[in-house]
Design a protein around this motif. Structure first.
Motif, PDB file in Angstrom:
ATOM      1  N   LEU A   1      -0.405  -6.333   4.025  1.00 17.32           N
ATOM      2  CA  LEU A   1      -0.159  -5.375   5.133  1.00 17.32           C
ATOM      3  C   LEU A   1      -0.188  -5.806   6.285  1.00 17.32           C
ATOM      4  O   LEU A   1       0.418  -5.635   7.238  1.00 17.32           O
ATOM      5  CB  LEU A   1      -0.751  -3.808   4.718  1.00 17.32           C
ATOM      6  N   ASP A   2      -1.411  -6.472   6.554  1.00 14.28           N
ATOM      7  CA  ASP A   2      -1.794  -6.888   7.813  1.00 14.28           C
ATOM      8  C   ASP A   2      -0.880  -7.917   8.424  1.00 14.28           C
ATOM      9  O   ASP A   2      -0.518  -8.112   9.444  1.00 14.28           O
ATOM     10  CB  ASP A   2      -3.269  -7.762   7.646  1.00 14.28           C
TER      11      ASP A   2
ATOM     12  N   PRO B   1      -0.308   4.399  -0.076  1.00 15.39           N
ATOM     13  CA  PRO B   1      -0.767   5.208   1.006  1.00 15.39           C
ATOM     14  C   PRO B   1      -0.212   4.905   2.337  1.00 15.39           C
ATOM     15  O   PRO B   1      -0.373   6.105   3.303  1.00 15.39           O
ATOM     16  CB  PRO B   1      -2.308   5.088   0.542  1.00 15.39           C
ATOM     17  N   ALA B   2      -0.080   3.925   2.549  1.00 14.62           N
ATOM     18  CA  ALA B   2       0.184   3.318   3.970  1.00 14.62           C
ATOM     19  C   ALA B   2       1.754   4.045   4.445  1.00 14.62           C
ATOM     20  O   ALA B   2       2.041   3.968   5.609  1.00 14.62           O
ATOM     21  CB  ALA B   2       0.377   1.958   4.057  1.00 14.62           C
TER      22      ALA B   2
ATOM     23  N   GLU C   1       2.443   6.298   7.355  1.00 13.64           N
ATOM     24  CA  GLU C   1       2.877   5.751   8.670  1.00 13.64           C
ATOM     25  C   GLU C   1       4.034   5.623   9.456  1.00 13.64           C
ATOM     26  O   GLU C   1       4.204   5.224  10.436  1.00 13.64           O
ATOM     27  CB  GLU C   1       1.766   4.521   8.901  1.00 13.64           C
TER      28      GLU C   1
ATOM     29  N   SER D   1      -5.403  -4.106   3.478  1.00 13.09           N
ATOM     30  CA  SER D   1      -4.383  -4.731   2.696  1.00 13.09           C
ATOM     31  C   SER D   1      -4.017  -6.072   3.352  1.00 13.09           C
ATOM     32  O   SER D   1      -3.436  -5.999   4.472  1.00 13.09           O
ATOM     33  CB  SER D   1      -3.247  -4.216   2.209  1.00 13.09           C
TER      34      SER D   1
ATOM     35  N   SER E   1       0.857  -1.093   0.140  1.00 13.51           N
ATOM     36  CA  SER E   1      -0.014   0.004  -0.121  1.00 13.51           C
ATOM     37  C   SER E   1       0.741   1.056   0.015  1.00 13.51           C
ATOM     38  O   SER E   1       1.432   1.355   1.067  1.00 13.51           O
ATOM     39  CB  SER E   1      -0.808  -0.098   1.255  1.00 13.51           C
TER      40      SER E   1
ATOM     41  N   PHE F   1      -1.889   0.003  10.670  1.00 13.85           N
ATOM     42  CA  PHE F   1      -2.077  -0.291   9.249  1.00 13.85           C
ATOM     43  C   PHE F   1      -3.445  -0.859   8.853  1.00 13.85           C
ATOM     44  O   PHE F   1      -3.797  -1.119   7.647  1.00 13.85           O
ATOM     45  CB  PHE F   1      -1.098  -1.370   8.764  1.00 13.85           C
ATOM     46  N   LYS F   2      -4.357  -1.291   9.827  1.00 12.43           N
ATOM     47  CA  LYS F   2      -5.474  -1.617   9.672  1.00 12.43           C
ATOM     48  C   LYS F   2      -6.344  -0.940   8.683  1.00 12.43           C
ATOM     49  O   LYS F   2      -7.225  -1.546   7.626  1.00 12.43           O
ATOM     50  CB  LYS F   2      -6.438  -2.101  10.735  1.00 12.43           C
ATOM     51  N   PRO F   3      -6.347   0.353   8.771  1.00  9.25           N
ATOM     52  CA  PRO F   3      -7.391   0.945   7.750  1.00  9.25           C
ATOM     53  C   PRO F   3      -7.067   1.002   6.362  1.00  9.25           C
ATOM     54  O   PRO F   3      -7.919   1.229   5.634  1.00  9.25           O
ATOM     55  CB  PRO F   3      -7.087   2.575   8.096  1.00  9.25           C
ATOM     56  N   TYR F   4      -5.871   0.435   6.039  1.00 13.67           N
ATOM     57  CA  TYR F   4      -5.541   0.247   4.551  1.00 13.67           C
ATOM     58  C   TYR F   4      -6.096  -1.054   3.965  1.00 13.67           C
ATOM     59  O   TYR F   4      -6.035  -1.028   2.649  1.00 13.67           O
ATOM     60  CB  TYR F   4      -4.025   0.445   4.478  1.00 13.67           C
TER      61      TYR F   4
END
Length: 132
Positions: free
Chosen positions: A111-112, A73-74, A77, A108, A71, A103-106
């Protein structure tokens, strides 16, 4: 406040001791200190005394690459932060948000997975930093 996933750990160390021990704990767990700042230390250089506070930016390049592949956009962070503060009784507090919460809001899955790995690492860093 506190935000979702926030971890708050009180310890018996002085602020300065925790500040130094956090640096060692980060290195021990093979993460990098991207930056650190302390308003209280800066204020002291100007003759102003305020309770100790400092923030560490912590990350590592391989995680940064994985994060951006999952991600772009991440990227806002990074680096992840750990905040340490002096309590009124001169003991200290260490605070951070679990990477999984950061990272949860992204939304992915990749990413998780990475954030789950970082949760374990940050918990170890925090435990080592506050240990006597």
């Amino acid at each position: 406040y506190p935000h979702d996933g926030m971890i708050v750990i009180d310890c018996q160390k002085t602020f300065k001791s925790l500040f130094n021990d956090l640096d060692r704990a980060v290195r021990k767990h093979r993460m990098g200190v991207v930056g650190r700042a302390s308003t209280s230390m800066g204020a002291a250089r100007n003759g102003v005394e305020i309770p100790g506070n400092g923030v560490y930016g912590i990350y590592r390049n391989d995680f940064a690459v994985r994060m951006l592949r999952a991600s772009v956009p991440a990227g806002i962070e990074a680096p992840l932060r750990i905040y340490i503060t002096q309590k009124p009784d001169v003991t200290s507090r260490l605070t951070y948000r679990r990477p999984t919460a950061v990272f949860k809001p992204y939304g992915s899955a990749d990413l998780d997975v990475m954030a789950g790995e970082l949760d374990v690492t940050f918990a170890k860093i925090a435990a080592d930093a506050v240990a006597n």
